[in-house]
Design an enzyme around this catalytic site. Structure first.
Site, PDB file in Angstrom:
ATOM      1  CG  HIS A  28      -7.143   2.931   4.948  1.00  0.00           C
ATOM      2  ND1 HIS A  28      -7.218   1.401   4.511  1.00  0.00           N
ATOM      3  CD2 HIS A  28      -8.117   3.071   6.145  1.00  0.00           C
ATOM      4  CE1 HIS A  28      -8.695   1.417   5.140  1.00  0.00           C
ATOM      5  NE2 HIS A  28      -9.455   2.389   5.424  1.00  0.00           N
ATOM      6  NE  ARG A  65      -2.350   1.916   2.925  1.00  0.00           N
ATOM      7  CZ  ARG A  65      -2.376   1.977   4.508  1.00  0.00           C
ATOM      8  NH1 ARG A  65      -2.961   1.354   5.274  1.00  0.00           N
ATOM      9  NH2 ARG A  65      -1.899   3.029   4.776  1.00  0.00           N
ATOM     10  CE1 TYR A 124      -0.131   3.433   8.257  1.00  0.00           C
ATOM     11  CE2 TYR A 124      -1.343   4.366   9.038  1.00  0.00           C
ATOM     12  CZ  TYR A 124      -1.642   3.723   8.341  1.00  0.00           C
ATOM     13  OH  TYR A 124      -1.934   3.784   7.097  1.00  0.00           O
TER      14      TYR A 124
END
Ligand SMILES: Cc1ncc(C[n+]2csc(CCOP(=O)(O)OP(=O)(O)O)c2C)c(N)n1
Ligand SMILES: Cc1ncc(C[n+]2csc(CCOP(=O)(O)OP(=O)(O)O)c2C)c(N)n1
Ligand SMILES: [Mg+2]
Ligand SMILES: [Mg+2]
Lengths: 324, 356, 324, 356
Positions: free
Chosen positions: D259, D255, D268
């Site tokens: 998100h 990814r 993160y």
């Protein structure tokens, strides 16, 4: 007293309770490194360690199911469900175990777990980010349910839930996570479960509500201020329910509108109406009118305002009660 | 971390057939231990057989029979310390007997009497779990929690082949792997879930093959070989205590009795296969092994049986001597701090029952 | 007309509907070779083949979830949940998909699935074989709920559910699966959803009930026959609710007792009371009293009779209403 | 039935790196097909990139970005016939574009406008599924149902690495194996579930290793290699049509974007790793492959891009030109046969809104 947003008050409660009691731990999806998708758990992993603020696999039944076992090992888990409608996979564990296990041990073991989640609509979100699932929880024996409407109560009720020896589900009105700041007591602050709050005093009619609907009710009461004096009763906790406060208010006003965001059939407004129909029937001067979400799926967000109980709908209901 | 390998295909065995397949011995199990294991098996068997009779006599309610599954229960529990916890399904309702629970307690459970509900902490034994597979996350959570407490307590949970289809199994096993929980997932693969054969339950080559999907070592043992179950569980306990996480054990057996007293397996099962299983059932196999070893004689076997029967006689008497349950118990224990209407409900009910 | 037990009437309905409509199929645990643990599906696999009466893996969410897909492939699945409390793992699929999918396609696809299960207590069973979960179902938008009390209705309501274009949950009172035989119409027999039944006519008080509680209410009405004339209204379907029949009966009698086996808070009796408190408030001559299960786990069976609403409790409630 | 083997460990690839790793060609794909695949990829990419802009401009709501996952969507769908069904997650919200769905429909979905809700039968495409993994049993049920209908229709469902932890995945996969459903379980292993890395999601060595637990063949492909995804899916489709049942494909990607528009991955993620991924993203890889093959020139690439951009411009205009949704739609479509109070509710609301 610091001014906090509702979600900050939640975060504050978690900090205070984790500090106070070493057995409190947080589990949920994205609660650790990220601090939660709403940042309700921000800072907890840094402060208390990855073992007390745990990023779990994406498995809600696993979260609640392992929390039952964690209780048996002496922990006091606080489970975050990322959104209302994503809590349903855990209903099986909730109904068949969380609410029953204490009973199963004949009261000799405690299951003091807390499940907290953002709930409710109005946030212009994709499908299934808007549910008000309190009925599923409050109907379940052995489980208590609290729903704050203000930052101070969000802190105090969550603290009460965490300290409670029984399982408690806390639904946080996500629509109001960041709407207004309010004074929130610093340090330990507990709002006992089962004590309603008169959010606005009045004499002619009682609006019974909780969570996000308190704000709608207050606005409706204000709109009607010249016409009728409305009392707004914020229930704060649905189980235990503060029947005394409810009956006292209705004894005074004799007229009732109940406001709830969830679909109507078997929603908590039905419970309120039923309590009144049984225990206050001779106090009632008119019908108990429910203003609720409808018995249909929560809609596309462009028309969600038509679904959500609104000030105009509450005002209309009040006028209908008065006219009856 | 070493790579988790696919599960073993072969069934581990210790007990031979007295003929072509040789017996093995298990390190650390002397005559005393073997005899204790035998007593445990006979206790469970006697409990089970008498319970079927008590049910027929109307002295207990519906009962889930575990005949031929005693080896897996006794063998695995024998590998635990008393401080370790057990999380049973309804099929293991009497497993508490191995921890000193009175027979009357278990019988009371099946009699629907509150005396059947114990304090898990008294025996380090969770409550009987009725909804399939849902105890698995509890065991995992408990084990994980103990590890967080820096204890080296281990949890053992037992469940059936059918249970492996439930989401609760999957989520529990997933957590076990990720949290490296010191838990043993012991699957009683008796090849039936009521009337559903394993072939309709899953297309997996073996149930142990599921383990790799959770990053958990999977082993297969002959579930009717009490020593093989013991040995596999002991290895798993060692792994768990060492901090190496969970183990999945597929214990292969066969359900040689009805699912429960209410069930009529003639509608679905192959009676021939059941007959074979009954002839080769797990306690007889162990008995013959012990006799081959010279550890058990006929007289001693008879004494063990007599002792177990006596326990049962006393147990059912004690269960039947329990005073009738007080209806007001309906309102007890659900909450530490009950909502006020419940107390009013209780008073109202007692008034009505008093009136009636 | 043949005399059938309630469970035989269920079986008859399944035979008739599967014969009538080739797209009807049964799925569930042990429904095939065994014919169901209560034998409700006995003979179906033999008659219609293993592809139309399918023994599934032990996975309730899988059963209901695949049923959604089967609908999309043109099937009309009838899912059996083996017992009430074992239906909870499927709640997620039910709430998030079964009740919403038609809406999601803007009405262009139908999800005519039926979920049927034995429900309720009184059968001296181990834990979790006794729940009355109707609230979880009836509160869910998009889902209809029917609960028969007699063999003829068990057949007719199940047939209606199977033919209904919407998802319907049918709860069958397992306590009465084999209590009494009754004439049941042969062949096609449909009892429309949303039509209540006056099980006993009366003039002084209405007992509102459904399922197993109809029998308790009838017995209580009979016990009270010399004292007061009670009407017993068997709702038959909770959603849609026959409000007309309910309001007509209460307009006549002015007094109401609602009997429900499920825990009280947010049970369907609350909904009935709420409808009355809104729409019949001026007809009511006394409190609406609920006689229900309690908000605790269903107990050990030796004391289950104390938990279940009983004739004495209903009688007591009626006297309290009359005395108010 | 042949024994199901453990999943492959290596990632299947077709596209090389133009250097040490050689390119392969896929049988049956000529220049026309390759260019069509390229157009599909660019359409998805353009949709995705424009959507992020539209979100920033306040023209659509929260949006789940699928940048660098186009290869897996376009590659797998290219292996289907139009009669085959697709069951997407929210991450594949625009997959309908590959089936001729108007851009405005997808944009309307993200605008929370009813015009975004289509008839699945128009595109053989199920609705966008928001709750993780719950579409998997739908796909399995649909495939099973088609097989019962003696059709040879296949279903493809897409889901993420996180989804494999949900019970719904497990139960769906279990049914798929047992019913031999002609379904392809395509897992987009982008190694993150929001902020949760794969290492916290499962201890399984690979996600494909889960397949054996369902008796399903598992393969691993480079999910950013559109041809590898195509090839693996095509093989799975052939298996499924032949009646050999389901296949699990783990398509490994990364990814390389937030998100969703609301997410801040800086909290993160390792930015270095994202940077690497962005440089080696899936469409550039395919573009370079096509250029090495001599199938695509710069001009043609520019034309494809221009066409896609034009589609987007028209799409957003069309979406914004939709008349405001009628509030009375709140009451529509939930039931074929709505309970009467709903009609009263609608009338009451319309009266109130009329008054207001
Ligand atoms: C969630 C759930 N669904 C259904 C049941 C009903 N039920 C009781 S036992 C059983 C079969 C269990 O099979 P398995 O897991 O193989 O265990 P075994 O009975 O063979 O020990 C079923 C379906 C249940 N108890 N719980
Ligand atoms: C049942 C459920 N739980 C939680 C969520 C919230 N959520 C949305 S996306 C997401 C992460 C999904 O990760 P993955 O399956 O890997 O798919 P990806 O987003 O990477 O495509 C989560 C937790 C949800 N949508 N549904
Ligand atoms: Mg079994
Ligand atoms: Mg992912």
């Amino acid at each position: 007293m610091p001014e906090l947003l509702l979600v900050e008050a939640v975060n504050d409660a978690l900090h205070v309770e984790m500090q106070r009691d070493e057995s409190v731990m947080i589990l949920g999806e994205d609660v650790g490194t990220l601090g939660g998708v709403f940042r309700a758990t921000a800072g907890l992993q840094e402060r208390f360690g990855a073992h007390r603020c745990v990023d779990t696999p994406l498995a809600e039944a696993g979260i609640v199911g392992t929390a039952v076992g964690l209780c048996m090992a002496g922990w006091r888990p606080v489970c975050e469900m990322q959104y209302d409608a994503f809590s349903y996979p855990a209903l099986d564990q909730l109904i068949n175990h969380v609410g029953r296990y204490r009973w199963r041990t004949r009261g000799r073991m405690s299951f003091p777990l807390t499940i907290r989640m953002p709930y409710g609509g109005g946030v212009r979100a994709p499908e299934l980010h808007d549910d008000s699932p309190e009925t599923y929880y409050v109907h379940t024996p052995g489980v208590k349910v609290a729903i704050p409407s203000t930052p101070a109560d969000a802190k105090g009720l969550l603290a009460a839930a965490i300290r409670d020896p029984d399982p408690v589900v806390v639904l946080e009105p996500k629509l109001h996570y960041r709407t207004t700041k309010e004074d929130v007591p610093e340090g330990e602050h507990v709002v006992p479960l089962g004590k309603a709050r008169i959010a606005r005093e009045g004499s002619d009619l009682t609006m019974v509500c909780y969570g996000a609907m308190v704000h709608v009710s207050l606005a409706a009461a204000e709109t009607l201020a010249d016409e009728v004096s409305c009392e707004v009763l914020d229930l704060r906790s649905l189980k235990p329910l503060d029947e005394d406060a409810l009956l006292a208010s209705v004894a005074k006003t004799g007229r009732v509108v109940v406001v709830q965001e969830a679909p109507r059939v078997c929603g908590f407004a039905a419970e309120v109406a039923a309590v009144l129909a049984e225990k206050a029937i001779f106090d009632l001067h008119g019908p108990v009118v429910r203003v609720t979400g409808y018995d249909v799926p929560y809609p596309y967000w462009q028309i969600e305002d038509a679904y959500m109980p609104s000030v105009v709908r509450v005002v209309d209901a009040v006028r209908r009660v008065l006219a009856a | 971390m070493s790579r988790v390998l696919p599960a073993e295909g072969d069934l581990r065995r210790v007990i031979g057939d007295g003929d072509a397949i040789p017996d093995r011995e298990v390190e650390g199990l002397g005559a005393d231990e073997l005899l204790q294991l035998y007593r445990n098996l006979v206790l469970l068997r006697t409990y089970d057989e008498r319970s079927v009779v008590y049910h027929r006599q109307g002295r207990i309610g519906t009962y889930a029979i575990f005949w031929n599954h005693e080896a897996m229960q006794a063998g695995s529990v024998f590998a635990l310390d008393d401080r370790d916890w057990i999380f049973p399904a309804y099929r293991e309702s009497a497993i508490g007997l191995l921890r000193g629970m009175p027979v009357s307690t278990v019988l009371s459970w099946w009699r629907g009497h509150p005396a059947g509900w114990w304090n898990p902490k008294d025996y380090n034994l969770a409550s009987i779990c009725v909804p399939i597979a849902t105890q698995i996350p509890h065991a995992v959570g408990f084990a994980w929690g103990s590890r967080l407490n820096r204890e080296d307590t281990v949890a053992l949970t037992l469940f059936g082949d059918g249970a492996t289809s439930e989401g609760a199994f999957h989520e529990g096993a997933t957590f076990a792997g990720v949290m490296k929980a010191p838990v043993i997932l012991l699957c009683n693969n008796n090849q039936w879930a009521i009337s559903t054969p394993l072939s309709k339950q899953t297309a997996a080559p073996t149930l142990a093959d599921k383990a790799i999907g959770y990053g958990i070592p999977g082993v297969r043992v002959d579930g009717c070989d009490v020593l093989a179950v013991y040995e596999a569980t002991r290895d798993a306990v060692l792994r768990a205590r060492a901090g190496d996480g969970p183990t999945f054990i597929e214990a292969v057996s066969y359900r040689a009795a009805p699912h429960a007293t209410a069930d009529d397996p003639s509608l679905y099962i192959d009676p021939q296969r059941v007959e074979e299983q009954r002839e080769n059932e797990c306690i007889g196999r162990f008995e013959r092994y012990l006799k081959r070893l010279g550890v058990l004689g006929d007289e001693q076997a008879a004494a063990v049986k007599a002792e177990a029967l006596e326990l049962m006689r006393a147990g059912i008497s004690a269960a039947e001597a329990e005073p009738p349950a007080d209806p007001s118990l309906v309102f007890e224990h659900a909450y530490a701090d009950p909502p006020p209407p419940l107390l009013a409900d209780r008073d109202e009910l007692l008034r009505i029952l008093g009136d009636a």
